[in-house]
Enzyme design. Sequence first.
Site: not given
Length: 353
Positions: A106, A248, A128, A154, A224
């Site tokens: 992440s 998610h 992100y 994402t 994703k």
Amino acid sequence: MSGRYADGLAERARARLSPEVYHYVACGAGDGLSASEAEQSWRSWRFRPRVLRDVTYVELATELLGTTYAAPIGVAPTTLHRAAHPDGEVETARGVARCGVPMVVSSNAGSTFEDIAATGVPWWLQIYLTSERSVSEPVVARAVAAGARALVLTADTPVVGTKREGERSVWSAVEPGWLRVNFPDQGGGPDDPAVRAAAEKATDLGPQDVAWLAARFGLPVVVKGVLHPEDARRCVDAGAAAVWVSHHGGRQLDRAMAPAHALAAVVEEVGDDAEVYVDGGVRSGLDVLTALALGARAVFLGRPVLWALADGGAAGVVSLLGELTSDLEECVRLAGEPSAASVPRELVVNTGS
């Protein structure tokens, strides 16, 4: 999951985590319908196994984005690893490295990319994109310099889906150093209004961002959070090397369809042009086999890995992934298939139950 280690794993993790952290990780958005039905959705598929085939040896290795891995299984990006173990993502990476599968880190990680890379784990960065793209760029550049092998964009989070809080917010139980340690110093803590404004997620994300990431950093881009086949096509046309079917973990739009039911249509649309991955409720070798038959190149695990980290550190992660791999090997053999990478679509039918 049929493996012994995984039995009761979530409850063992719950005993080790703060109530706020456990609730935050376990919960879904809204009423939690998407989160709760994800596991069951894989069970609506049934197998038509083949017989009179030599399965003395079955091959589980698979190639993802040009690299061969030991099994078609990976670790999905999750946050708060430092809440589960003092060494955070580094400890997770130690376990994943021993299993020979990829780990997606992440962008909000609490361990540095350099320390994660030092474990030898093959890793990809989840990112992100922020409303101010300049905030995201140095984080991606740092990951690329540290050896990330792919970028996972994402796409399903223009805003963060609302979760029902427990008695106390998770952020009241989280230390500042547990998150976003790879971001440059922005002059204030996470509650600084200027920092928060700079980190707002992009609401104008588009195919141009896929193309920009690929061109700017020279790594394969995976998108994703795809459920609709037309969106998958837009991703691939923009230069994505893979699309990742995901809702998610049920943490964004509640009542979004289960990835187990969205996967086949996405594969039909782009499976000849790009790799397709899936997550969401995968808990057994039977689930993995179903995903492979539906055309996924690999499955990824989210919550169970965090539970394993809390329960047993790197050894727990090894136990979880090792059992799932062994479970898959048995399932592939019983299905009469010699290779996990070539499981045919005709192996599964949907009963609608």
